[in-house]
Design an enzyme around this catalytic site. Sequence first.
Site, PDB file in Angstrom:
ATOM      1  N   HIS A  67     -53.041 -78.918 -10.015  1.00 34.43           N
ATOM      2  CA  HIS A  67     -53.717 -77.626  -9.864  1.00 34.43           C
ATOM      3  C   HIS A  67     -53.270 -76.646 -10.948  1.00 34.43           C
ATOM      4  O   HIS A  67     -52.120 -76.208 -10.960  1.00 34.43           O
ATOM      5  CB  HIS A  67     -53.380 -77.080  -8.470  1.00 34.43           C
ATOM      6  CG  HIS A  67     -54.069 -75.820  -8.109  1.00 34.43           C
ATOM      7  ND1 HIS A  67     -53.384 -74.663  -7.830  1.00 34.43           N
ATOM      8  CD2 HIS A  67     -55.388 -75.530  -7.958  1.00 34.43           C
ATOM      9  CE1 HIS A  67     -54.243 -73.709  -7.507  1.00 34.43           C
ATOM     10  NE2 HIS A  67     -55.461 -74.210  -7.577  1.00 34.43           N
ATOM     11  N   HIS A 109     -57.437 -68.585 -14.529  1.00 32.84           N
ATOM     12  CA  HIS A 109     -57.860 -68.508 -13.129  1.00 32.84           C
ATOM     13  C   HIS A 109     -58.370 -67.138 -12.697  1.00 32.84           C
ATOM     14  O   HIS A 109     -59.476 -66.997 -12.186  1.00 32.84           O
ATOM     15  CB  HIS A 109     -56.734 -68.942 -12.193  1.00 32.84           C
ATOM     16  CG  HIS A 109     -57.120 -68.806 -10.751  1.00 32.84           C
ATOM     17  ND1 HIS A 109     -56.898 -67.654 -10.009  1.00 32.84           N
ATOM     18  CD2 HIS A 109     -57.767 -69.650  -9.916  1.00 32.84           C
ATOM     19  CE1 HIS A 109     -57.369 -67.804  -8.798  1.00 32.84           C
ATOM     20  NE2 HIS A 109     -57.907 -69.010  -8.699  1.00 32.84           N
TER      21      HIS A 109
HETATM   22  O1  G3P Z   1     -60.395 -75.750  -7.456  1.00 35.86           O
HETATM   23  C1  G3P Z   1     -59.735 -75.989  -6.268  1.00 35.86           C
HETATM   24  C2  G3P Z   1     -58.947 -74.796  -6.032  1.00 35.86           C
HETATM   25  O2  G3P Z   1     -58.310 -74.561  -7.241  1.00 35.86           O
HETATM   26  C3  G3P Z   1     -59.805 -73.634  -5.664  1.00 35.86           C
HETATM   27  O3  G3P Z   1     -59.075 -72.499  -5.576  1.00 35.86           O
HETATM   28  O4  G3P Z   1     -58.666 -70.260  -6.400  1.00 35.86           O
HETATM   29  O5  G3P Z   1     -57.108 -72.080  -7.016  1.00 35.86           O
HETATM   30  O6  G3P Z   1     -59.355 -71.973  -8.025  1.00 35.86           O
HETATM   31  P1  G3P Z   1     -58.531 -71.675  -6.819  1.00 35.86           P
HETATM   32 CA    CA Z   2     -59.586 -73.949  -9.230  1.00 37.07          CA
END
Ligand code: G3P
Ligand code: CA
Length: 334
Positions: A67, A109
Amino acid sequence: MKKQYVLSIILLAGILSGCGNDNNDNENNLNSQNDDNQEPAEVNADDTDNNDATEAGDQEDVKIIAHRGASGHAPESTTYAIDQAIEMNADWIELDIQITEDGHLVAFHDDEISRTSDGEGEIGDYTLAELQELDSGSWFNEEYPDKADAAFAGAEILTLEEIFDTYGSEVNYYIETKSTYLNEDMEEPMVEMVENFGYEENVIIQSFHQDSLETISELNDELTLVQLLWWEVDEETGELNEWLDITPAPNDMTDEDFETIGDYADGLGMHLDYYDGTEVIDEAFVQTMRDHDFMVHVYTINDEEDMERLIDWGVTGLFTDFPDRLDNVLQNLN
Ligand code: G3P
Ligand code: CA
């Protein structure tokens, strides 16, 4: 869904010939394509395509999705986080993609740049040159002194093109069309870049925004797409509410809802719990999604017990800030 439709025909042909696979075909298809396409040394060398590994919850087939890179160990979405994710056997490098004021696709992000850089304001108000002047690493050293590394200071925001150029086709990229209400018309340049690099098999494109995925599906119906879902807990009733009008609450989803999403997407991604700790999915829902032939990828799972539990439920991948933890869990289960 284009891929599901094709896979349904393949599945039917398999059943007719006595070689039917179960409901994990999408993901196995994706991975077998990737295995053909890449030297796997840096992306789970031991993760060979295994036609027997198709049972729900088969631990060998659960994908490690780093992530924002290994963002629990290094500043998110920077080369440091990506390098560490690759070292930690990640199958996929997850990156949120936004568009700069002068039209470059960058991995970042937040809508605002202040949390993870020394700048302020919205990312879309900056040119690439301005963004790359910023220090996107020192915040991590301040926030996580026990993991600080002097090398992180001055880390740059990366373009998607730089990332593809640097890491090449040995790495798989799980890229998100982020905040499309701010980042308008990013789908076409994104698909064009994926096609120009020839990375159709190295990429999953994910989004919370259904129209964004539908646009991508129209541009190239061979790409693997994942619809992200989010449910909020109603403070008064405790009921789950859908977000962005994509789906009803998990228990209320119908075959038709799954078919609608299945028309353009191959997988579903969702959170395990809401901010207040209420869990929004359960084992039965995971199985329902699997029964509808979807890859099931849950975010963002950093606790080892949660990892084990979700693997047992039958998920096919987990987003995590700590790919090393998930790698250990998977190795211990095997
Ligand atoms: O993309 C999966 C997850 O990353 C979604 O949440 O806010 O971390 O992009 P976010
Ligand atoms: Ca994401």
